[in-house]
Scaffold this motif. Structure first.
Motif, PDB file in Angstrom:
ATOM      1  N   THR A 236     -52.168 -38.526 -65.226  1.00  0.00           N
ATOM      2  CA  THR A 236     -52.097 -39.682 -64.339  1.00  0.00           C
ATOM      3  C   THR A 236     -52.098 -39.164 -62.907  1.00  0.00           C
ATOM      4  O   THR A 236     -51.748 -38.013 -62.635  1.00  0.00           O
ATOM      5  N   GLY A 237     -52.462 -40.013 -61.970  1.00  0.00           N
ATOM      6  CA  GLY A 237     -52.512 -39.576 -60.587  1.00  0.00           C
ATOM      7  C   GLY A 237     -53.608 -38.550 -60.358  1.00  0.00           C
ATOM      8  O   GLY A 237     -54.605 -38.501 -61.093  1.00  0.00           O
ATOM      9  N   GLN A 238     -53.396 -37.694 -59.359  1.00  0.00           N
ATOM     10  CA  GLN A 238     -54.425 -36.723 -58.992  1.00  0.00           C
ATOM     11  C   GLN A 238     -54.074 -35.289 -59.370  1.00  0.00           C
ATOM     12  O   GLN A 238     -54.966 -34.457 -59.485  1.00  0.00           O
ATOM     13  N   ASP A 239     -52.769 -34.996 -59.557  1.00  0.00           N
ATOM     14  CA  ASP A 239     -52.352 -33.602 -59.680  1.00  0.00           C
ATOM     15  C   ASP A 239     -51.621 -33.347 -60.991  1.00  0.00           C
ATOM     16  O   ASP A 239     -51.050 -34.255 -61.595  1.00  0.00           O
ATOM     17  N   ALA A 240     -51.621 -32.083 -61.385  1.00  0.00           N
ATOM     18  CA  ALA A 240     -50.877 -31.622 -62.559  1.00  0.00           C
ATOM     19  C   ALA A 240     -50.442 -30.191 -62.305  1.00  0.00           C
ATOM     20  O   ALA A 240     -51.075 -29.458 -61.533  1.00  0.00           O
TER      21      ALA A 240
ATOM     22  N   SER B  61     -47.987 -16.590 -63.603  1.00  0.00           N
ATOM     23  CA  SER B  61     -49.105 -17.035 -62.779  1.00  0.00           C
ATOM     24  C   SER B  61     -49.358 -18.521 -63.010  1.00  0.00           C
ATOM     25  O   SER B  61     -49.472 -18.971 -64.146  1.00  0.00           O
ATOM     26  N   GLY B  62     -49.438 -19.278 -61.891  1.00  0.00           N
ATOM     27  CA  GLY B  62     -49.701 -20.705 -62.014  1.00  0.00           C
ATOM     28  C   GLY B  62     -49.556 -21.415 -60.694  1.00  0.00           C
ATOM     29  O   GLY B  62     -49.486 -20.787 -59.638  1.00  0.00           O
ATOM     30  N   GLY B  63     -49.489 -22.736 -60.736  1.00  0.00           N
ATOM     31  CA  GLY B  63     -49.375 -23.530 -59.518  1.00  0.00           C
ATOM     32  C   GLY B  63     -49.661 -24.989 -59.805  1.00  0.00           C
ATOM     33  O   GLY B  63     -49.256 -25.523 -60.837  1.00  0.00           O
ATOM     34  N   ILE B  64     -50.395 -25.637 -58.900  1.00  0.00           N
ATOM     35  CA  ILE B  64     -50.712 -27.058 -59.049  1.00  0.00           C
ATOM     36  C   ILE B  64     -52.220 -27.238 -58.950  1.00  0.00           C
ATOM     37  O   ILE B  64     -52.861 -26.736 -58.019  1.00  0.00           O
TER      38      ILE B  64
END
Length: 557
Positions: free
Chosen positions: A398-402, A386-389
């Motif tokens: 850094t930036g907006q996403d992980a 289970s997971g995603g962004i």
């Protein structure tokens, strides 16, 4: 050291030629229309007016190569004229392929044709005949072109039938040639790669690039979802199928069966060129899973190829596919390429500016999770468990996403497969942040399909981002899977991952005594229940493999 090892080391050293500066595309813009009529409201230049000049109303591809004599060829796929349906590839005036010539070197205002090869006045000619019978030979589509001396060559695929979007099935791939400046073409009867009964031959869709007296042929299976493979042949032997040699991960083999990928997954409509300004080979293609046209770069034809870098996205250019590089735009920072869009089923000249890549020689795609859209298929990172962004939550390093995994039980991980060179050192780095109850996190690399672990580091709770580093030798593997995950043993547990990199060392193709790398791992498949032990082994002072006692008790995944 046996002579075979000496030869192998010499061959592998010759393949590796020092790193050149990695590059990334920026400022991608649409310059002009290349084919078709200008619709109402479009302000792009349209220098060719192919709908009236050549009865080319709808077409795609736009494969370009330097033909000599101050001109390039521009090769198109399924083409429609009077009676075109006006939306996609369908309707009347059907030709499987057509060809234009151009001497235009000023691309800032568009790409102008000198003419198109014609069979009658104002009618572009079909070059390569096709039966146009579904489930036999529905069409013959060009995929690449190259000129050697005064002879011109087209790589093409004989399409048996079209499947679901992005999927098609080929009878074979072949090479045709012309000795009269492209007016007439002959399909060579034996320069062919026959497909298998299960449609799995890896050399069906191709791209050509000349380098050092060889023509390098990059290829994928039929469709847009395969890995990229590599072969090469002396320039003067393009039609001699037995003279092709296939990249086996550490050298060139006469056996197609031992070919291994040079890049992984999701490649459609390839184009490859060498940029003399940066000293890098550039590879472009459509990644259907990412709904984007992407670019990779490498210091040598065999790699190591960088991760994917987005050239253009389907969000900005709906229905986009292919990015064929203009051969006269390879000596500076401007990259010009021809891109297709399914609606309006025509081609456009695009421009990008190449700059130094801030991630350097990173072999992983989407290292910061910044451009992976919420597409139907997650790519190039995939979730086990289970997971995603996490998008724009203010929790990225850094930036907006992980990337993240989160669960209350079992093994959960983010994974990405990458082509590597066997018996070569690599360094994997990444930043993780976890919930306070994480006690069993792991970051590393292993063989695909739950293969043996080649390098790994455990991690526990880390409320702030912590960098992890794993150094390993690839051993016999030509493809590895990097991962970061955790066992959710303590209720709701999560791990975030950001800014991941994989870089290659300088000991390319090092072979150790005993036909294996220094570090081997004997480990069973991942299990849902913990407790089965796997042991790393090392060489003792007497050259014998021994288990590492400090690893006893660590669970396998």
């Amino acid at each position: 050291m046996r002579k075979s090892y000496v030869f192998a080391l010499a061959l592998r050293a010759a393949v590796y030629a020092g790193p050149a500066e990695a590059v990334a595309p920026t400022n991608v813009t649409k310059v002009s229309r290349v084919t078709g009529a200008t619709p109402a409201g479009e302000s792009l230049p349209n220098p060719n007016q192919t709908h009236t000049n050549y009865e080319v109303m709808g077409t795609d591809l736009g494969i370009m190569w330097d033909k000599g004599g101050g001109e390039i060829f521009i090769l198109f796929g399924d083409t429609f004229g009077n009676g075109w349906c006006g939306n996609g590839g369908c309707g009347g005036g059907w030709r499987s392929n057509v060809l234009a010539r151009s001497s235009d070197r000023t691309l800032t205002d568009g790409l102008s044709f000198s003419t198109m090869i014609q069979d009658s006045s104002r009618h572009a000619k079909e070059l390569l005949y096709s039966k146009k019978i579904n489930f036999d030979e529905i069409t013959v589509i060009p995929t690449a072109g190259v000129t050697v001396g005064s002879r011109h060559y087209i790589h093409y695929m004989s399409v048996n039938n079209w499947g679901d979007p992005g999927k098609w099935y080929t009878n074979y791939a072949g090479i045709a040639y012309s000795d009269d400046n492209g007016q007439n073409w002959i399909k060579h009867p034996s320069a062919r790669w026959q497909n298998t009964s299960t449609w799995t031959n890896n050399f069906q869709v191709g791209a050509f690039v000349k380098n050092g007296g060889f023509v390098y042929m990059y290829a994928t299976p039929n469709g847009r979802f395969g890995n990229v493979y590599l072969a090469r042949v002396p320039e003067n032997a393009l039609l001699n199928i037995n003279d092709y040699r296939y990249w086996d991960g550490n050298g060139w083999s006469s056996s197609q069966a031992v070919a291994v990928p040079v890049t992984m997954g999701g490649a459609g409509e390839l184009s490859v060129a060498y940029n003399t300004y940066f000293g890098r080979f550039l590879m472009t293609y459509l990644n259907e899973n990412r709904q984007a046209v992407v670019m990779r770069d490498a210091p040598t034809p065999a790699g190591p190829w960088s991760g994917e870098k987005v050239l253009a996205s389907g969000t900005q250019h709906p229905g986009l596919y292919n990015a064929f590089i203009h051969p006269w735009a390879t000596s500076g920072t401007d990259l010009y390429f021809v891109m297709s869009q399914w609606t309006p089923y025509n081609t456009f000249l695009m421009r990008a500016t190449l700059t130094s890549d801030t991630f350097g020689d990173n072999l992983l795609s989407e290292p910061g999770f910044e451009t992976q859209a919420a597409t139907a298929v997650m790519a190039p990172w995939y979730v086990q468990g289970s997971g995603g962004i996490d998008r724009n939550l203010g929790t990225a390093r850094t930036g907006q996403d992980a990337g993240y995994v989160r669960a209350s039980s079992g093994w959960n991980a983010l994974r990405q497969s990458v082509a590597v060179q066997p018996y070569t050192d690599y360094t994997l780095r990444g930043w993780v942040r976890t919930s306070a109850n994480n006690t069993a996190g792991y970051f590393g690399a292993r063989g695909v399909n739950n293969g043996p672990i080649v390098g790994e580091t455990p991690f526990g709770a880390s409320t702030g981002y912590t960098q992890l580093t794993v150094s390993f030798n690839s051993g016999p593997h030509s493809v590895l899977e990097v991962y970061s995950g955790m066992w959710a043993d303590n209720g709701d547990t999560w791990v975030q991952l950001d800014d991941v990199s994989l870089t290659r060392g300088t000991n390319v193709g090092r072979v150790h005594p005993g036909d294996g790398p220094v570090q081997l791992r004997r480990e069973p498949q991942r299990r849902a229940v913990r407790g089965t032990l796997g042991y790393q082994r090392h060489l003792d002072a007497g050259g014998r493999f021994q288990p590492d006692p400090e690893l006893r008790g660590r669970p396998t995944r």
